[in-house]
Scaffold this active site. Structure first.
Site, PDB file in Angstrom:
ATOM      1  N   HIS A   1       2.554   3.365  -8.982  1.00  0.00           N
ATOM      2  CA  HIS A   1       2.428   1.927  -9.286  1.00  0.00           C
ATOM      3  C   HIS A   1       3.656   1.441 -10.072  1.00  0.00           C
ATOM      4  O   HIS A   1       4.174   0.357  -9.812  1.00  0.00           O
ATOM      5  CB  HIS A   1       1.156   1.650 -10.090  1.00  0.00           C
ATOM      6  CG  HIS A   1      -0.103   1.975  -9.337  1.00  0.00           C
ATOM      7  ND1 HIS A   1      -0.280   1.652  -8.024  1.00  0.00           N
ATOM      8  CD2 HIS A   1      -1.253   2.602  -9.719  1.00  0.00           C
ATOM      9  CE1 HIS A   1      -1.473   2.064  -7.613  1.00  0.00           C
ATOM     10  NE2 HIS A   1      -2.079   2.646  -8.623  1.00  0.00           N
TER      11      HIS A   1
ATOM     12  N   ASP B   1       0.828  -1.205   0.000  1.00  0.00           N
ATOM     13  CA  ASP B   1       0.000   0.000   0.000  1.00  0.00           C
ATOM     14  C   ASP B   1       0.867   1.262   0.000  1.00  0.00           C
ATOM     15  O   ASP B   1       1.955   1.254   0.572  1.00  0.00           O
ATOM     16  CB  ASP B   1      -0.909  -0.033   1.248  1.00  0.00           C
ATOM     17  CG  ASP B   1      -2.103   0.900   1.108  1.00  0.00           C
ATOM     18  OD1 ASP B   1      -2.333   1.431   0.002  1.00  0.00           O
ATOM     19  OD2 ASP B   1      -2.800   1.099   2.117  1.00  0.00           O
TER      20      ASP B   1
ATOM     21  N   LEU C   1      11.524 -20.204  -4.635  1.00  0.00           N
ATOM     22  CA  LEU C   1      10.477 -19.379  -4.006  1.00  0.00           C
ATOM     23  C   LEU C   1       9.174 -19.572  -4.771  1.00  0.00           C
ATOM     24  O   LEU C   1       9.164 -19.560  -6.003  1.00  0.00           O
ATOM     25  CB  LEU C   1      10.883 -17.894  -4.075  1.00  0.00           C
ATOM     26  CG  LEU C   1       9.831 -16.883  -3.611  1.00  0.00           C
ATOM     27  CD1 LEU C   1       9.692 -16.897  -2.084  1.00  0.00           C
ATOM     28  CD2 LEU C   1      10.186 -15.466  -4.063  1.00  0.00           C
TER      29      LEU C   1
END
Ligand code: FPP
Length: 263
Positions: free
Chosen positions: A44, A27, A138
């Site tokens: 963004h 956020d 991962l």
């Protein structure tokens, strides 16, 4: 004289507790851009750099699974132009980043209601998932058009369908049967739940799966959340004692048995 504050150097310790699964609400992109008098979409774009930093640091630190909240079910309510730019950003990130994921042995999966996305994005997701399917360092999960309640509702629907079809006895519905029908039943639940950007809410992210997650909230805005900020969160996690309902004495005793054996 200006006093300089040395950043804390985090030395990897052999027995340092590393979360098996970290979930992150990324956020603060919009506010980061606003502080710089730039459009929200600039935030963004910068946020993609933090995604890269956190993914690669997760590999280095031995985090097994990383789940990032990229687009919530509620984000469709944002201005059309912002939604469009986010979609373009996801498409370009998939195209441009997949080779880095392969280099870093990262497996990508996207969770959420993907049918609502443009065809091109759905194709890009399927291709990137297939190209990285055998990677093992991962598990990177990107939550897109995802909501925790959506996940839980979908699992409830799957349970009902299985009972009605005679595949499952109603009496066999327990927490495990429920959890098996949620997104990512094969992966461990998040141990660490991070939210950047100053809010202290879960915002409908992995709700069921985070029942025992340690929560870490930071005011750092997502585009500023770099490797060092992430290591601080991991360091904070390493210092916490996870009791799962037991007393701290019981937890200490179990840790001693693990470290030194019974004798
Ligand atoms: C929240 O910040 C962020 C989002 C809704 C989008 C997250 C997307 C990225 C980090 C970009 C790319 C991601 C991937 C996985 C390639 P906000 O816009 O709500 O910020 P604000 O609270 O300051 O307005």
């Amino acid at each position: 004289m200006v006093e300089t504050v040395k950043p804390a150097i985090l030395i990897p310790e052999p027995n340092r507790r590393v979360p098996r699964h970290v979930a992150i609400i990324m956020d603060g992109n919009g506010r980061w851009a606003k502080q710089r008098h730039r459009p929200r979409t600039h935030g963004h774009r910068e946020g993609v750099k933090s995604v890269r930093a956190v993914v690669e640091e997760s590999v280095r630190q031995g985090v097994g699974t990383l789940t990032l909240f990229a687009f919530s079910s509620e984000n469709w309510q944002r201005p059309r132009s912002e939604v469009n730019i986010l979609m373009e950003l996801f498409i370009s990130a998939l195209r441009d980043e997949v080779h880095r994921l392969i280099e870093n042995d990262v497996r990508l999966r996207v969770i959420g209601e993907l049918s609502a996305f443009p065809e091109k994005l759905q194709h890009g997701i399927r291709d990137a998932e297939a190209l990285t399917a055998n990677n093992a360092a991962l598990n990177l999960q990107v939550a897109a058009n995802y909501g925790g309640r959506w996940d839980i509702t979908r699992a409830a629907r799957a349970l009902v369908a299985d009972v009605l079809a005679g595949r499952l006895d109603q009496a066999a519905i327990d927490e495990q049967a429920f959890a098996q029908r949620l997104s990512f039943p094969d992966l461990p639940e998040p141990d660490l739940f991070i939210r950047t950007g100053g809010e202290r809410r879960l915002s409908n992210f992995v709700l069921w799966q985070s029942a025992y997650a340690e929560l870490y909230f930071t005011d750092v805005l997502w585009p500023d959340f770099d490797e060092e900020a992430f290591r601080h969160a991991l360091d904070d996690f390493a210092r916490r004692q996870r009791r799962f309902g037991r007393t701290s004495e019981q937890v200490d005793a179990r840790a001693a048995v693990r470290a030194y054996g019974r004798g």
